[in-house]
Design an enzyme around this catalytic site. Structure first.
Site, PDB file in Angstrom:
ATOM      1  N   GLY A 104       0.808  -1.213   0.000  1.00  0.00           N
ATOM      2  CA  GLY A 104       0.000   0.000   0.000  1.00  0.00           C
ATOM      3  C   GLY A 104       0.840   1.261   0.000  1.00  0.00           C
ATOM      4  O   GLY A 104       0.368   2.339  -0.357  1.00  0.00           O
ATOM      5  N   ASP A 137      -2.598   6.718   2.606  1.00  0.00           N
ATOM      6  CA  ASP A 137      -2.109   7.744   1.685  1.00  0.00           C
ATOM      7  C   ASP A 137      -0.827   7.332   0.969  1.00  0.00           C
ATOM      8  O   ASP A 137      -0.287   8.087   0.159  1.00  0.00           O
ATOM      9  CB  ASP A 137      -1.881   9.061   2.437  1.00  0.00           C
ATOM     10  N   ASP A 272       1.762 -11.208   6.798  1.00  0.00           N
ATOM     11  CA  ASP A 272       2.293 -10.371   5.709  1.00  0.00           C
ATOM     12  C   ASP A 272       3.626  -9.751   6.101  1.00  0.00           C
ATOM     13  O   ASP A 272       4.287  -9.136   5.264  1.00  0.00           O
ATOM     14  CB  ASP A 272       1.294  -9.266   5.329  1.00  0.00           C
TER      15      ASP A 272
HETATM   16  P1  AMP Z   1       1.994  -2.931   7.990  1.00  0.00           P
HETATM   17  O1  AMP Z   1       1.259  -2.868   9.273  1.00  0.00           O
HETATM   18  O2  AMP Z   1       2.983  -1.826   7.770  1.00  0.00           O
HETATM   19  O3  AMP Z   1       2.561  -4.284   7.716  1.00  0.00           O
HETATM   20  O4  AMP Z   1       0.903  -2.676   6.834  1.00  0.00           O
HETATM   21  C1  AMP Z   1      -0.203  -3.509   6.619  1.00  0.00           C
HETATM   22  C2  AMP Z   1      -0.856  -3.124   5.321  1.00  0.00           C
HETATM   23  O5  AMP Z   1      -1.296  -1.769   5.353  1.00  0.00           O
HETATM   24  C3  AMP Z   1       0.049  -3.244   4.102  1.00  0.00           C
HETATM   25  O6  AMP Z   1      -0.744  -3.648   3.029  1.00  0.00           O
HETATM   26  C4  AMP Z   1       0.529  -1.819   3.939  1.00  0.00           C
HETATM   27  O7  AMP Z   1       0.944  -1.568   2.635  1.00  0.00           O
HETATM   28  C5  AMP Z   1      -0.716  -1.021   4.308  1.00  0.00           C
HETATM   29  N1  AMP Z   1      -0.395   0.336   4.770  1.00  0.00           N
HETATM   30  C6  AMP Z   1       0.147   0.712   5.945  1.00  0.00           C
HETATM   31  N2  AMP Z   1       0.285   2.047   6.023  1.00  0.00           N
HETATM   32  C7  AMP Z   1      -0.175   2.548   4.852  1.00  0.00           C
HETATM   33  C8  AMP Z   1      -0.311   3.861   4.308  1.00  0.00           C
HETATM   34  N3  AMP Z   1       0.068   4.954   4.971  1.00  0.00           N
HETATM   35  N4  AMP Z   1      -0.842   3.986   3.061  1.00  0.00           N
HETATM   36  C9  AMP Z   1      -1.227   2.902   2.369  1.00  0.00           C
HETATM   37  N5  AMP Z   1      -1.136   1.658   2.827  1.00  0.00           N
HETATM   38  C10 AMP Z   1      -0.622   1.458   4.050  1.00  0.00           C
HETATM   39 MG    MG Z   2       3.626  -5.098   6.391  1.00  0.00          MG
END
Ligand code: AMP
Ligand code: MG
Length: 525
Positions: A104, A137, A272
Site C-alpha cells: 500500500g 495515503d 504479511d
Molecule cells: P503494515 O502494518 O505496515 O505491515 O501494513 C499492513 C498493510 O497496510 C500493508 O498492506 C501496507 O501496505 C498497508 N499500509 C500501511 N500504512 C499505509 C499507508 N500509509 N498507506 C497505504 N497503505 C498502508
Molecule cells: Mg507489512
C-alpha cells in the site's frame, strides 16, 4: 558520469501482472503485481545513506552524492531500466484472515544486479499510493522511516538476517497522522526509505492466491520462488514444495531464536510481515528489550492481547509457518503430513538454535547432563524477578571470567544493569547464581580468555535502544541529523568497545520510561 546500472526483471517477467496501472483501490485477482509510478515530492533531501550497503550494491560515493540519486530515492526520477510495481499479497493480521493487503505504500523500483553479483530489489517505502493503498495515503512519517533505516542496518551489523536500508530521504511534505489513534491527528514531516532485499516475498504472498483458490497462480509463484531463491531445493514439484516449506520453517525458527537472543521485539508479526527468505521485514512498532520482560510489547495496538509480546515470538513464528503450510497444501496433494513435518522441524530447529544462543551468551556448551538447562532457567527466573537491563547484564558477564576466582559479591558492573533499588536478598541470589556459573564455565575445555572473547562477540554492547532511536528522531525533526549519524556509526560495530559512543550503551533513562516512541509505539506511521 558513473557507469550505467544493470536492472533485471525476474519478478515482472516470471509472474502475471495486473492490466490496470491506476491507483484506484481494488481487488487484484490473478496477478502478483500492479505497475505504478512513485508520486513525486516537492523538496527531497537525502538525510542519510548506508555506505556499507551502497558499496555492496556498487553505488559508489560519487553516485550517492549526485543530485539524480536523491531524486531517484525520493521517487521523483528513475534510473534507466527501472520499471516500478507494487506487489500483491494478503495476510493474517492479529490472528484473523484479512484478505488482500498488498504494497500500500511500498513500490519496487527495480531489481538491481549488485556489484557483489547478487540481485537486489530496491523498494521505496512511503513513495505514494498504489492499487493496494486502500484508505491509506501511501506515505510514511520521518519518525517511522528513521526507525526503519537505523534498525535495518543495525540488525545487519548484529548478524541478524534482515532487509536492508539504503537511504533516508525527507520529502519536504507533511503527512497527517493520528499517532495514538486518539483523535489528535497532526501534520508530521514525511520521509522515504529505500529498502533492499533479494526478495520481499512474504508468507502472505502465498496465502492470497491459495485463499482465492487460484492454484495456478500459487504454483507459478512458488515455482518462481524455488527457481530464483532456493535453487538448491531442486526442480519445482511436490518434493521441492515440501522442501521449501521445511526450509522456510527452519529459517523462521532460527530468526526467532536470534531475536530472543538479542532482545528484539518485532511488534507486528502478522503473516504479511514474515519473509519467505527468513529475513526480519517490515520494521514498524518494533522495540528492544531494556529490562527483561517476556510479556513486553512496544506495540500499543497490541497492548491488550499481547499477541506479539517478546516471549510469544517463537510461538507466533510457528503459528505463521502453519499458515504458510496450509497455503501450500494444494501443491502437495493436500497432504497435511507435509505441514506437520515442517512444524515439527520448526520446533526442533528453534530448540536447538535457542539452546546454542543461550549457551554462547553464557560461555558454555549446554549439556543437560551437567544441569546446564537448570542454570539457564535459574538465571531467567532471577532476571525477571527485578527489572534488569538484558543487554548490559549479558555484556558484563564475560569480563568476570578473567579473574582467578569467582566474584566474592555481586560486581558493580552487574549492579549497573539493575533499574531502581535492588533488594539485598535479590542481589545475594544473583551472586549465588554467578558463582555457580563461573565455576561451570571454568569446566569448559577452552581457556577462559577465549570464552570471554567469544562472549564479547555474542553479547552486543550497542543495540538500538528505543530511547536512542527517539533521541535521533527528536534531533532530526529539528533539522539535526548528527545524532542519527553518530548512532548509525556506533551500531555498525555493535560488539566493539567504542568509548566515544559510551552514551549509547546506557540503560533507559527515567524520562524515557513512558515517553511515546520510547516504550509505546503505535502502528500509525
Ligand atoms: P503494515 O502494518 O505496515 O505491515 O501494513 C499492513 C498493510 O497496510 C500493508 O498492506 C501496507 O501496505 C498497508 N499500509 C500501511 N500504512 C499505509 C499507508 N500509509 N498507506 C497505504 N497503505 C498502508
Ligand atoms: Mg507489512
Amino acid at each position: 558520469m558513473p557507469a550505467p546500472l544493470s536492472f533485471v526483471r525476474r519478478f515482472l517477467d516470471a509472474l502475471p501482472g495486473d492490466d490496470r496501472t491506476d491507483c484506484e483501490p481494488r481487488p487484484v485477482v490473478g496477478a502478483s503485481w500492479s505497475r505504478v509510478q512513485p508520486t513525486p515530492v516537492p523538496a527531497p533531501r537525502l538525510l542519510a545513506w548506508s555506505r556499507p550497503l551502497a558499496q555492496q550494491l556498487g553505488l559508489d560515493d560519487a553516485r550517492m552524492q549526485e543530485p539524480l540519486t536523491t531524486q531517484v530515492l525520493a521517487g521523483n526520477a528513475l534510473w534507466p531500466g527501472m520499471d516500478p510495481y507494487a506487489a500483491n499479497y494478503g495476510g493474517h493480521q492479529f490472528g484473523h484472515w484479512a484478505g488482500q493487503l498488498g504494497d500500500g505504500r511500498a513500490i519496487v523500483l527495480g531489481e538491481l544486479r549488485a556489484a557483489d553479483g547478487s540481485v537486489q530489489e530496491l523498494q521505496l517505502k512511503g513513495a505514494g499510493p498504489t492499487a493496494y493503498s486502500r484508505r491509506g495515503d501511501g506515505r510514511a512519517v520521518l519518525r517511522s522511516s528513521l526507525r526503519e533505516y537505523l534498525c535495518s542496518e543495525a540488525m545487519h551489523a548484529l548478524g541478524v538476517p534482515t532487509t536492508r536500508a539504503l537511504s533516508l530521504v525527507a520529502t519536504g511534505d507533511d503527512v497527517v497522522r493520528d499517532m495514538f489513534y486518539d483523535g489528535n491527528a497532526r501534520p508530521e514531516p514525511g520521509a522515504i526509505v529505500c529498502r533492499v532485499a533479494p526478495s520481499f516475498l512474504r508468507f502472505g504472498s502465498f496465502e492470497l492466491p491459495s485463499a482465492r483458490g487460484d492454484t495456478a497462480l500459487l504454483r507459478t509463484l512458488t515455482d518462481f520462488a524455488l527457481r530464483t531463491h532456493f535453487p538448491e531445493l531442486g526442480t519445482p514439484g511436490r518434493e521441492a514444495y515440501a522442501a521449501l516449506l521445511h526450509e522456510v520453517a527452519a529459517r523462521t525458527a532460527r530468526l526467532c531464536a536470534h531475536w530472543q537472543a538479542i532482545g528484539f521485539v518485532h511488534g507486528v508479526l502478522n503473516t504479511d510481515n514474515l519473509s519467505l527468505l527468513g529475513l526480519t521485514i517490515d520494521y514498524g512498532p518494533y522495540g528492544w528489550i531494556d529490562d527483561l520482560d517476556f510479556g513486553w510489547t512496544p506495540n500499543t495496538t497490541d497492548a491488550g492481547q499481547r499477541r506479539y509480546a517478546f516471549g510469544n515470538q517463537p510461538g507466533i513464528g510457528l503459528w505463521n509457518t502453519a499458515r504458510l503450510g496450509e497455503a501450500l497444501l494444494p501443491l502437495v496433494d493436500d497432504d497435511e503430513r507435509v505441514v506437520e513435518d515442517a512444524l515439527a522441524h520448526f520446533q526442533r530447529v528453534y530448540a536447538k538454535a535457542a539452546t546454542a544462543w543461550f549457551g554462547r551468551k553464557l560461555g558454555i556448551t549446554i549439556d543437560p547432563q551437567r544441569g546446564d538447562e537448570q542454570l539457564v532457567q535459574q538465571l531467567f527466573d532471577w532476571l525477571v524477578a527485578h527489572p534488569t537491563d538484558m543487554t548490559l547484564f549479558f555484556r558484563a558477564l564475560g569480563p568476570l571470567l578473567l579473574a582467578d576466582a569467582p566474584p566474592t559479591a555481586l560486581p558493580e558492573s552487574l549492579r549497573a544493569a539493575f533499574y531502581g533499588e535492588v533488594p539485598e536478598a535479590h542481589a545475594a541470589a544473583g551472586h549465588a547464581w554467578l558463582q555457580r556459573w563461573w565455576t561451570r564455565v571454568h569446566q569448559e575445555p577452552r581457556p577462559a580468555a577465549t570464552i570471554a572473547a567469544a562472549m564479547a562477540a555474542t553479547n552486543p554492547r550497542y543495540v538500538l535502544r528505543n530511547w536512542l532511536a527517539q533521541t535521533a528522531i527528536d534531533a532530526a525533526t529539528n533539522g539535526d541529523v548528527s545524532v542519527l549519524d553518530r548512532l548509525f556509526t556506533a551500531l555498525q560495530r555493535p560488539f566493539d568497545e567504542q568509548p566515544q559512543f559510551a552514551e549509547f550503551a546506557q540503560k533507559r533513562p527515567e524520562w524515557a520510561r513512558s515517553k511515546p516512541g520510547c516504550s509505546a509505539l503505535s502502528c500509525s506511521s
